[in-house]
Design an enzyme around this catalytic site. Structure first.
Site, PDB file in Angstrom:
ATOM      1  N   HIS A 190      -5.925  -8.201  -5.301  1.00  0.00           N
ATOM      2  CA  HIS A 190      -5.212  -7.154  -5.168  1.00  0.00           C
ATOM      3  C   HIS A 190      -5.986  -5.856  -5.234  1.00  0.00           C
ATOM      4  O   HIS A 190      -6.907  -5.596  -5.744  1.00  0.00           O
ATOM      5  CB  HIS A 190      -4.212  -7.232  -6.601  1.00  0.00           C
ATOM      6  CG  HIS A 190      -3.245  -8.306  -6.465  1.00  0.00           C
ATOM      7  ND1 HIS A 190      -2.409  -8.476  -5.075  1.00  0.00           N
ATOM      8  CD2 HIS A 190      -2.825  -9.361  -7.442  1.00  0.00           C
ATOM      9  CE1 HIS A 190      -1.572  -9.491  -5.481  1.00  0.00           C
ATOM     10  NE2 HIS A 190      -1.974 -10.207  -6.739  1.00  0.00           N
TER      11      HIS A 190
ATOM     12  N   CYS B  90      -5.030  -4.829  -0.565  1.00  0.00           N
ATOM     13  CA  CYS B  90      -4.249  -3.806  -0.227  1.00  0.00           C
ATOM     14  C   CYS B  90      -4.754  -2.513  -0.474  1.00  0.00           C
ATOM     15  O   CYS B  90      -5.765  -2.412  -1.667  1.00  0.00           O
ATOM     16  CB  CYS B  90      -2.887  -3.785  -1.139  1.00  0.00           C
ATOM     17  SG  CYS B  90      -1.720  -4.927  -0.308  1.00  0.00           S
TER      18      CYS B  90
END
Length: 296
Positions: free
Chosen positions: A117, A159
């Site tokens: 992430h 991301c």
């Protein structure tokens, strides 16, 4: 006229005064070779940091496929592949530090792949976040002498924000296939100097501020495009041509399919490449022994 003279060194490259003694001259141009040397005994180390489980964040289903696919193709390119699963922030940073202290003198290059992430400027380990530049800080020219003048490549699947790329509709006779629907030193001798950040390459799965897509069964768009391009063309094309192919695959072959959420449906993605490479690099074929190590 004096100012003009001060702006030139004996190669016409720097700002050393011509009156400087030869022992003080540091040349900015050690070689005119166009290609990185890939004749060392070993290809180099490939570090793969795969994060599936987190203390306070959702699991990244699909990362195991990405991990296995990219490990396999890097193994086939003769790397010493080292896989790390779900490391804590402390463990991950210490691993990078330890590898930077190894002797890379006989290695062609270094590869680091991170799948996790992320947000703008940060990535997440199992328990906490860390600055993305922590990945390469210990491998720069002033920190890891045995990798000076060698390519150091970092591939980041994460991301970088929450924006979605809606894409632009166009038609082209070359577009025969529709995108696949998927979710988610000074000395008495003449010495050479190069910029500290030289020979570094960073490739992010998406542009700054944007979402990065991952399919829970088939893996992330970026890592799948990367492993396919390396598998098909890794031994015949130069690195930047390969990575242009990765961008092309990601941009044209993938599109989100989330019909129950109009905000996320039919979205696109484009990787972002930042290159400080100074020469052309090829993954030339070698026959040295290869090692794969998995560390839980």
């Amino acid at each position: 006229m004096d100012n003009q003279a001060d702006e030139q060194d004996f190669l016409g490259m720097g700002s050393k005064s011509p009156s400087s003694s030869r022992s003080e001259r540091i040349v900015s141009r050690p070689t005119l070779d166009e290609y990185y040397d890939t004749t060392y005994d070993r290809r180099g180390i490939a570090l793969i940091f795969s994060h599936l489980n987190f203390s306070t964040m959702p699991s990244r289903n699909g990362t195991d496929k990405d991990r296995d696919d990219i490990s396999s193709v890097l193994y086939d390119l003769d790397f010493d592949v080292r896989v790390f699963n779900d490391l804590s922030r402390k463990e991950l940073l210490e691993t990078l530090r330890e590898v930077s202290r190894e002797d890379h003198t006989k290695n062609d290059c270094l590869v680091v792949v991170v799948m996790s992430h992320g947000e703008q400027g940060v990535l997440y380990a199992r328990d906490n976040k860390y600055s993305v530049d922590s990945l390469w800080r210990h491998f720069l020219g002033n920190a890891c002498p045995s990798l000076i003048g060698k390519p150091k490549m970092f591939f980041i699947q994460a991301c970088r924000g929450e924006k979605f790329d809606e894409g632009v509709v166009f038609s082209s006779p070359q577009m025969r296939n529709k995108p696949r629907d998927m979710v988610d030193s000074r000395s008495d001798q003449l010495v050479f100097s190069i910029p500290t950040m030289a020979d570094l390459l960073l490739m992010y799965s998406t542009y700054d501020g944007y979402y990065s897509w991952r399919n829970p069964r088939q893996g992330s768009w970026f890592i799948q495009a990367l492993q396919k391009e390396l598998k098909e063309n890794g031994k015949v094309k130069d690195l930047l041509t390969l990575l242009t192919g990765v961008s092309r695959r990601t941009a044209y072959e993938y599109q989100s399919c989330v019909p129950h959420d109009e905000r996320m449906d039919c979205m696109k993605q484009i990787p972002c490449l930042v290159s400080m490479l100074t020469k052309t690099f090829y993954f030339t074929k070698k026959t040295k022994s290869r090692v794969v190590t998995t560390i839980e």
